[in-house]
Design a protein around this motif. Structure first.
Motif, PDB file in Angstrom:
ATOM      1  N   MET A 231       0.843  -1.204   0.000  1.00  0.00           N
ATOM      2  CA  MET A 231       0.000   0.000   0.000  1.00  0.00           C
ATOM      3  C   MET A 231       0.872   1.245   0.000  1.00  0.00           C
ATOM      4  O   MET A 231       1.894   1.288   0.684  1.00  0.00           O
ATOM      5  CB  MET A 231      -0.897   0.036   1.246  1.00  0.00           C
ATOM      6  N   ARG A 232       0.433   2.271  -0.712  1.00  0.00           N
ATOM      7  CA  ARG A 232       1.137   3.549  -0.679  1.00  0.00           C
ATOM      8  C   ARG A 232       0.705   4.292   0.577  1.00  0.00           C
ATOM      9  O   ARG A 232      -0.479   4.383   0.875  1.00  0.00           O
ATOM     10  CB  ARG A 232       0.802   4.377  -1.928  1.00  0.00           C
ATOM     11  N   SER A 233       1.692   4.845   1.274  1.00  0.00           N
ATOM     12  CA  SER A 233       1.365   5.548   2.510  1.00  0.00           C
ATOM     13  C   SER A 233       1.089   7.013   2.271  1.00  0.00           C
ATOM     14  O   SER A 233       0.477   7.670   3.094  1.00  0.00           O
ATOM     15  CB  SER A 233       2.509   5.401   3.519  1.00  0.00           C
ATOM     16  N   ALA A 234       1.571   7.582   1.193  1.00  0.00           N
ATOM     17  CA  ALA A 234       1.365   9.012   0.941  1.00  0.00           C
ATOM     18  C   ALA A 234       1.179   9.229  -0.536  1.00  0.00           C
ATOM     19  O   ALA A 234       1.792   8.569  -1.365  1.00  0.00           O
ATOM     20  CB  ALA A 234       2.565   9.815   1.445  1.00  0.00           C
ATOM     21  N   GLY A 235       0.302  10.197  -0.842  1.00  0.00           N
ATOM     22  CA  GLY A 235       0.070  10.537  -2.230  1.00  0.00           C
ATOM     23  C   GLY A 235      -0.776   9.506  -2.936  1.00  0.00           C
ATOM     24  O   GLY A 235      -1.036   8.414  -2.423  1.00  0.00           O
ATOM     25  N   LYS A 236      -1.220   9.884  -4.130  1.00  0.00           N
ATOM     26  CA  LYS A 236      -2.046   8.972  -4.911  1.00  0.00           C
ATOM     27  C   LYS A 236      -1.182   8.110  -5.812  1.00  0.00           C
ATOM     28  O   LYS A 236      -0.181   8.556  -6.360  1.00  0.00           O
ATOM     29  CB  LYS A 236      -3.033   9.775  -5.765  1.00  0.00           C
ATOM     30  N   ALA A 237      -1.602   6.874  -5.964  1.00  0.00           N
ATOM     31  CA  ALA A 237      -0.888   5.971  -6.861  1.00  0.00           C
ATOM     32  C   ALA A 237      -1.029   6.442  -8.298  1.00  0.00           C
ATOM     33  O   ALA A 237      -2.054   7.004  -8.692  1.00  0.00           O
ATOM     34  CB  ALA A 237      -1.442   4.558  -6.707  1.00  0.00           C
ATOM     35  N   THR A 238       0.012   6.214  -9.083  1.00  0.00           N
ATOM     36  CA  THR A 238       0.008   6.594 -10.497  1.00  0.00           C
ATOM     37  C   THR A 238       0.132   5.352 -11.362  1.00  0.00           C
ATOM     38  O   THR A 238       0.439   4.251 -10.870  1.00  0.00           O
ATOM     39  CB  THR A 238       1.173   7.547 -10.806  1.00  0.00           C
ATOM     40  N   ILE A 239      -0.067   5.547 -12.645  1.00  0.00           N
ATOM     41  CA  ILE A 239       0.072   4.428 -13.573  1.00  0.00           C
ATOM     42  C   ILE A 239       1.507   3.920 -13.592  1.00  0.00           C
ATOM     43  O   ILE A 239       1.759   2.725 -13.791  1.00  0.00           O
ATOM     44  CB  ILE A 239      -0.409   4.834 -14.985  1.00  0.00           C
ATOM     45  N   ASN A 240       2.473   4.824 -13.330  1.00  0.00           N
ATOM     46  CA  ASN A 240       3.878   4.413 -13.255  1.00  0.00           C
ATOM     47  C   ASN A 240       4.101   3.463 -12.083  1.00  0.00           C
ATOM     48  O   ASN A 240       4.863   2.487 -12.186  1.00  0.00           O
ATOM     49  CB  ASN A 240       4.780   5.644 -13.107  1.00  0.00           C
ATOM     50  N   ASP A 241       3.434   3.747 -10.943  1.00  0.00           N
ATOM     51  CA  ASP A 241       3.548   2.861  -9.782  1.00  0.00           C
ATOM     52  C   ASP A 241       3.011   1.471 -10.098  1.00  0.00           C
ATOM     53  O   ASP A 241       3.632   0.451  -9.754  1.00  0.00           O
ATOM     54  CB  ASP A 241       2.782   3.449  -8.586  1.00  0.00           C
ATOM     55  N   VAL A 242       1.854   1.433 -10.742  1.00  0.00           N
ATOM     56  CA  VAL A 242       1.246   0.140 -11.087  1.00  0.00           C
ATOM     57  C   VAL A 242       2.166  -0.642 -12.012  1.00  0.00           C
ATOM     58  O   VAL A 242       2.406  -1.843 -11.808  1.00  0.00           O
ATOM     59  CB  VAL A 242      -0.131   0.353 -11.744  1.00  0.00           C
ATOM     60  N   ALA A 243       2.690   0.027 -13.036  1.00  0.00           N
ATOM     61  CA  ALA A 243       3.558  -0.656 -13.996  1.00  0.00           C
ATOM     62  C   ALA A 243       4.829  -1.190 -13.323  1.00  0.00           C
ATOM     63  O   ALA A 243       5.252  -2.329 -13.572  1.00  0.00           O
ATOM     64  CB  ALA A 243       3.917   0.312 -15.125  1.00  0.00           C
ATOM     65  N   ARG A 244       5.423  -0.381 -12.446  1.00  0.00           N
ATOM     66  CA  ARG A 244       6.674  -0.786 -11.784  1.00  0.00           C
ATOM     67  C   ARG A 244       6.467  -1.990 -10.886  1.00  0.00           C
ATOM     68  O   ARG A 244       7.220  -2.969 -10.946  1.00  0.00           O
ATOM     69  CB  ARG A 244       7.227   0.393 -10.980  1.00  0.00           C
TER      70      ARG A 244
END
Length: 342
Positions: A1-14
């Motif tokens: 889970m991300r603790s800060a900020g909104k997840a981005t498509i780059n996060d999903v891809a990585r």
């Protein structure tokens, strides 16, 4: 889970170990993925709570997720059928449909449509006849950067930009059906002047009559507008001719219903005293009495294919979809045709 900020498509891809394009394909329900990859990406999306931002993606594309339907067509049932086909194609996508009626007789029609395309930043538009037959309108769409598909009763453009039906051959076959039943004096209720569909259907009617060696006096061709009331008026005109026709071909079902109305007002029975064939196979055809023999115009499949052409590669950069461009209309035999008396 991300603790800060909104997840981005780059996060999903990585985290999923795939490219951004693959993530985009999952989001847009592309079939070009195997089940394992799709499941892995969907789990990461769920774990991160990632929510695609259509506004941001539209900004990147410089286009809204809107498909436009532009028309000046008096046949309401036809327009509804087109809407159904488009909505079926964009179901489960982020695209929405916007409908824009126009006046083809207006001197500012092209400028009005240009302004509409630029203001709405439509991703693509579907053009219905008769305005679809206007090459200048297609050029307006190109200049505005909007994809377009033209619907017609004959080939109007290259395959990527049109869907069309075989109206001429279909009406020729419908007229031949009446001839085969024994009819020799056959009238025609034609569509509005300026409509390619009206011209194609009249040409099919005349071709069948000519091949059978049957003459068509001008008195047996009546003008219509594709509306019920014009069918009543055209039916009155044809049934006033002496000797009256034993059968009538109507260029659409709405007008055919009007012809039936005119015949009944005179005490004529369909099909005992008068045979009638329509075109479209709308709900009117099967709901009237007797049920109407008519040409089934594949309006919903045509509209669905047109929308698919507009959406092809919309968000993934894929090649154009191999959707059909030419559609075959078929005769649906019901109870409005019989052999002529005597």
């Amino acid at each position: 889970m991300r603790s800060a900020g909104k997840a981005t498509i780059n996060d999903v891809a990585r985290i999923a170990g795939v490219s951004k394009k693959t993530v985009s394909r999952v989001i847009n329900r592309s079939p070009l993925l195997n089940a394992e990859t799709r499941a892995r990406v969907e789990k990461v999306i769920e774990d991160l709570g990632y929510v695609p931002n259509p506004q941001a993606r539209a900004l990147a594309l410089r286009r809204n997720f809107l498909i436009g339907l532009i028309h000046d067509n008096p046949n309401a049932q036809m327009v509804l059928g087109v809407q159904q086909g488009i909505l079926e194609a964009i179901r489960d996508t982020e695209f929405a449909l916007v409908v824009r009626p126009v006046d083809r007789g207006s001197p500012t029609m092209l400028d009005d449509i240009r302004g509409f395309l630029e203001q709405q930043r439509l991703y693509g538009v579907m053009l219905l006849p008769p305005i679809s037959e206007n090459d200048a309108l297609a050029q307006v769409c190109r200049e505005a950067g909007a994809r377009y598909v033209r619907m017609g009763s004959a080939r109007l453009d290259d395959d990527a930009h049109m869907v069309a039906s075989n109206d001429r051959e279909a009406v020729k076959g419908a007229t031949q059906h009446l001839i085969d039943a024994g009819h020799r004096r056959i009238g025609l209720v034609q569509g509005p002047h300026g409509f390619r569909s009206a011209a194609e259907r009249r040409a099919g009617f005349e071709a069948a009559m000519e091949e059978a060696g049957l003459k068509v006096p001008r008195s047996l061709i009546a003008d219509g507008t594709y509306r019920f009331e014009s069918g009543v008026a055209a039916g009155d005109r044809l049934l006033d001719v002496t000797p009256r026709p034993t059968a009538i071909v109507s260029s659409n079902d709405e007008m055919a219903a009007g012809v039936v109305h005119a015949a009944r007002q005179r005490g004529l029975r369909v099909p005992d005293d008068l045979s009638i064939v329509g075109f479209d196979d709308t709900a009117t055809a099967s709901h009237m009495w007797p049920p109407l023999t008519t040409v089934r115009w594949p309006i919903i499949p045509m509209a669905r294919a047109a929308a698919a052409k507009l959406l092809a590669g919309a968000l993934e950069g894929d090649d154009e979809a191999e959707e059909p461009s030419m559609f075959v209309s078929t005769l649906i035999r019901r109870a409005s045709v019989a052999a002529p008396k005597g």
